[in-house]
Scaffold this active site. Structure first.
Site, PDB file in Angstrom:
ATOM      1  CD  GLU A  10       7.603   4.457  -2.642  1.00 45.51           C
ATOM      2  OE1 GLU A  10       7.255   4.772  -3.308  1.00 45.51           O
ATOM      3  OE2 GLU A  10       7.554   3.600  -1.609  1.00 45.51           O
ATOM      4  CB  SER A  15      -0.838   0.037   1.249  1.00 42.35           C
ATOM      5  OG  SER A  15      -1.867  -1.048   1.105  1.00 42.35           O
ATOM      6  NE  ARG A  16       0.340   5.843  -1.727  1.00 47.07           N
ATOM      7  CZ  ARG A  16       0.251   5.096  -2.824  1.00 47.07           C
ATOM      8  NH1 ARG A  16       0.575   4.127  -2.896  1.00 47.07           N
ATOM      9  NH2 ARG A  16      -0.446   5.877  -3.742  1.00 47.07           N
ATOM     10  CG  HIS A  60       5.698   2.062  -5.382  1.00 46.89           C
ATOM     11  ND1 HIS A  60       5.388   2.929  -4.454  1.00 46.89           N
ATOM     12  CD2 HIS A  60       4.253   1.795  -5.723  1.00 46.89           C
ATOM     13  CE1 HIS A  60       4.183   3.266  -4.238  1.00 46.89           C
ATOM     14  NE2 HIS A  60       3.467   2.389  -5.127  1.00 46.89           N
TER      15      HIS A  60
END
Length: 331
Positions: free
Chosen positions: A264, A234-235, A296
């Protein structure tokens, strides 16, 4: 309309260009990431298109709004990188792509689970070097394991559905539950503390907000089962990385699969192989044999890229035509 697209890669241009230019838009593709330092590159454009690690701060919104910015097109689901309050104040409309391909991310999350569980990343490198030993590669059956899904939007529900296909016992948590959809898939809601303390695998599928920032922290990890597997597609900000490392060292956490990382920005989506790694926390994570980090890429399928392009263009067309935009992001 003149449109500046930031953080572009070849695959972005390949899918965005045909749709945007066929409609007569004047598009500038920039590899540069948008932040407070690169704002002048967006000056004078009535519309900009940004990605997950671009940053549009309050200062940035005000600067670009005064220079004629009307629309911000997010080619992603998350919107934590845009100061929405300032955008609303200056009349800048923001739209996102909330469901480009939930299957892509859900399937990737399952891939991380299977790879870590069965040590596929280890066996792949072993065999390539001529090592066929099976020592240290023992995994476990997914059948009848308890898997916790945090966040039951489309991606979370699809991940749970796939887990049910393994015969797993799937529980979930969401402050805004969807009991009918969960029940149809054979999933049930539980309180967050119960999910933390009873699940063998925990997979995160929620947005990054003030409420969810570092929800996986020293306290919550200490409540988890010994040997728990954590998956995050997700994050990155959902996990306190320093606390994660602490419990990896204590062997409280069994495996970690991360497609995202809280710091990131400026690192992911770029080739930094010739540079010295400056992030000591990230470097420490890379030393753990039971941690798998990807860059990602969970969203990166042909279908997802096509959907992102389609929805991004539609959002722009809706804004221009003053039609209702179903993907508009409001404060």
């Amino acid at each position: 309309m003149r449109l500046a697209v930031f953080s572009t890669k070849k695959y972005d241009i390949q899918h965005l260009q045909p749709a945007l230019e066929s409609l007569g838009h004047d598009v500038t593709y920039l590899q540069t990431r948008l932040d407070d330092e690169t704002l002048p590159l967006a000056e004078g454009y009535p519309a900009i298109c940004i990605f997950v690690n671009d940053l549009l701060s309050a200062r940035g919104v005000e600067f670009l709004a005064n220079a004629g910015l009307k629309y911000v097109l997010l080619r992603c689901a998350g919107f934590n990188n845009v100061d929405l309050a300032t955008a609303d104040k200056f009349g800048v409309k923001v739209a996102r792509v909330p469901a480009y391909s939930p299957h892509a991310v859900a399937e990737f999350a399952i891939g991380l689970m299977l790879m870590l569980n069965r040590n596929l990343h280890k066996s792949y490198t072993r065999v390539r070097s001529g090592n066929f030993s099976l020592e240290g590669l023992t995994g476990f059956d997914m059948f009848e394991k308890k898997i916790g899904i945090i966040g039951t939007g489309k991606i979370g529900l699809l991940t749970g559905k796939i887990c049910k296909g393994f015969g797993a016992d799937v529980v979930c948590y969401d402050p805004y539950p969807n009991p009918a959809a969960a029940a149809e898939l054979g999933m049930r809601y539980v309180e967050l503390d119960e999910l933390f303390s009873t699940c063998d695998i925990i997979s995160l599928h929620c947005p990054l907000t003030k409420a969810t920032f570092h929800m996986i922290n020293d306290k919550s990890i200490s409540e988890m089962k010994d040997g728990v597997m954590l998956i995050n597609t997700s994050r990155g900000g959902l996990i306190d990385t320093v606390a994660l490392i602490k419990y990896l060292k204590k062997k409280k956490i069994g495996q970690v699969g991360m497609d995202v990382y809280e710091n990131e920005s400026g690192l992911y989506f770029e080739d930094t192989s010739d540079d010295v790694m400056q992030d000591d926390v990230f470097s420490r994570l890379l030393t753990f044999h039971n941690v798998c980090i990807t860059g990602h890429q969970a969203f990166l399928t042909k279908e997802a890229l096509e959907n992102i392009a389609h929805e991004t263009v539609k959002n722009l067309e809706d804004f221009q035509a003053d039609r209702e935009c179903k993907n508009i992001v409001k404060v």
